[in-house]
Design an enzyme around this catalytic site. Structure first.
Site, PDB file in Angstrom:
ATOM      1  N   ASP A 117      -4.988  -2.122   4.877  1.00  0.00           N
ATOM      2  CA  ASP A 117      -5.386  -2.829   6.092  1.00  0.00           C
ATOM      3  C   ASP A 117      -5.456  -1.918   7.314  1.00  0.00           C
ATOM      4  O   ASP A 117      -6.082  -2.274   8.312  1.00  0.00           O
ATOM      5  CB  ASP A 117      -4.414  -3.974   6.387  1.00  0.00           C
ATOM      6  CG  ASP A 117      -4.640  -5.177   5.490  1.00  0.00           C
ATOM      7  OD1 ASP A 117      -5.669  -5.207   4.778  1.00  0.00           O
ATOM      8  OD2 ASP A 117      -3.797  -6.090   5.498  1.00  0.00           O
ATOM      9  N   ALA A 159       0.828  -1.206   0.000  1.00  0.00           N
ATOM     10  CA  ALA A 159       0.000   0.000   0.000  1.00  0.00           C
ATOM     11  C   ALA A 159       0.864   1.259   0.000  1.00  0.00           C
ATOM     12  O   ALA A 159       0.675   2.169  -0.821  1.00  0.00           O
ATOM     13  CB  ALA A 159      -0.929  -0.008   1.213  1.00  0.00           C
ATOM     14  N   TYR A 194      -2.057 -22.259  -5.735  1.00  0.00           N
ATOM     15  CA  TYR A 194      -1.717 -21.688  -7.045  1.00  0.00           C
ATOM     16  C   TYR A 194      -0.209 -21.592  -7.233  1.00  0.00           C
ATOM     17  O   TYR A 194       0.564 -21.607  -6.274  1.00  0.00           O
ATOM     18  CB  TYR A 194      -2.369 -20.321  -7.246  1.00  0.00           C
ATOM     19  CG  TYR A 194      -2.082 -19.240  -6.239  1.00  0.00           C
ATOM     20  CD1 TYR A 194      -0.977 -18.395  -6.376  1.00  0.00           C
ATOM     21  CD2 TYR A 194      -2.958 -19.011  -5.166  1.00  0.00           C
ATOM     22  CE1 TYR A 194      -0.747 -17.368  -5.476  1.00  0.00           C
ATOM     23  CE2 TYR A 194      -2.720 -17.991  -4.265  1.00  0.00           C
ATOM     24  CZ  TYR A 194      -1.620 -17.171  -4.422  1.00  0.00           C
ATOM     25  OH  TYR A 194      -1.390 -16.149  -3.522  1.00  0.00           O
TER      26      TYR A 194
END
Length: 376
Positions: A292, A15, A213
């Site tokens: 967050d 962020a 993944y």
């Protein structure tokens, strides 16, 4: 706002680095303060949709992100017990054109490295843990535990779920443990040779799930994360090493494809899954929150990183478009809260992509072309 505006970003995670890069691109004076002494390869995988690819494109690192990660063939949902395919969202060229960008799996450290590359030398100041944030007569005053004091016209709290900037704005309150523990593992794919595995698969159980993944197009490293109910953990329980048996015992009646994958798991860690109750107060005075720090979500939609990156785009636009921090923050919050609120709700439901449905509203969003509504 004037480009002489002094902007301090607290936290050098995804962020903070994204908003710093976008603001520097617009000519602003930005410094990033990070409590760690240095960067190292920590964390695991992250899934990013087309909305975030558009932000990376603006920063000039979209192609680098794709090269460092993998564009999966599809997002596949399967039932834990039967193995039945519940949903298959194919990411072909047509879908990428519809969304306006790729869907990418990548190791967080590789994304982090790319974001750092877009900052001017000397932007990041390590060993700076925020101790205090006060409003001075003409600027915010930041105090760090190394004794340094800094003045800034805008303070951006990008310091995560345990944000010190959030404490300065909202007071101290612990994150909320949601009653589930995360089991995570990163291991060489060679350990699972012969095991059927798509590029990105979520296995759905009644009260638990598992996401698996690849993180590069070499498909040589696999990331597995499960969310499993546990009454033995809490918000303050520190992360701990785990074992392959933790995974196997959490899915005792799994389909053979999943069991075979879990037999290959190595390098396991356990940590509590936490979020925060929704609170739409994201700013006070010269300080504002993002990622967050203001809207920690459950990791069940794989959207926390995307929301933080979108925050960076809208916040940087608002700062450039408004004539004061207060006006910029009002505009930013007004434009972000409705979308983030939807993501918080859907993440808590843990329903995203389980079955076919509308995905364009999420992946097709463009934070640079979306109308910037100026709050009164």
């Amino acid at each position: 706002m004037d480009q002489n505006t002094r902007i301090a970003v607290i936290g050098a995670g995804i962020a903070g680095l994204t908003v710093a890069g976008l603001l520097q691109q617009q000519g602003y004076q930005v410094r990033v303060y990070e409590q760690a002494a240095r960067f190292w390869r920590i964390g695991a995988g992250i899934i990013l949709g087309a909305s975030t690819a558009k932000v990376m494109r603006r920063l000039g690192i979209e192609d680098g992100m794709v090269r460092a990660g993998i564009k999966p063939d599809a997002f596949v949902s399967r039932d834990v017990a039967s193995g039945r395919i519940l949903n298959e969202l194919v990411f072909d060229a047509a879908r990428e054109a519809d969304f306006g960008g790729p869907f990418v799996n990548i190791h967080r450290a590789d994304l982090h490295r790319l974001l750092v590359s877009r900052l001017k030398p000397g932007t990041i100041h390590f060993d700076h843990r925020l101790d205090g944030l006060d409003e001075g007569p003409g600027a915010a005053v930041l105090s760090f535990d190394n004794g340094e004091r800094v003045e800034a016209d805008i303070v951006i709290g990008a310091d995560g779920i345990h944000s010190r900037v959030r404490e300065a704005i909202l007071g101290r309150e612990p994150p909320r443990y949601i009653g589930k523990v995360a089991l995570r593992a990163v291991f060489p794919s060679a350990r699972a040779a012969g095991v059927p595995m798509r590029d990105c698969t979520k296995w759905w159980g009644a009260d638990r799930h598992l996401l698996a993944y690849f993180m590069t197009d070499r498909r040589d490293e696999c990331y597995v994360m499960a969310a499993v109910p546990s009454e033995e953990w809490g918000a303050d329980t520190p992360p701990a090493p785990g074992t392959r048996e933790d995974f196997l015992s959490a899915f005792p009646n799994a389909h053979p494809d999943l069991t075979a994958l879990l037999e290959a798991v190595d390098n396991v860690s356990l940590l509590p899954i936490c979020d925060r109750e929704r609170n739409d107060v994201w700013s006070a005075g010269r300080a504002v929150l993002m990622g967050d720090a203001c809207h920690a979500v459950r990791p069940f939609m794989a959207a926390g990183g995307s929301m933080a990156i979108e925050d960076a785009a809208i916040l940087s636009r608002a700062i450039a478009a408004c004539d004061s921090p207060e006006a910029a923050f009002r505009t930013y919050v007004a434009n972000r809260v409705p979308r983030v609120g939807d993501v918080q709700r859907i993440s808590a439901e843990n329903s995203w992509l389980k079955l076919p449905g509308d995905t364009g509203w999420f992946f097709g969003y463009d934070p640079f072309t979306d109308t910037l509504d100026h709050a009164a």
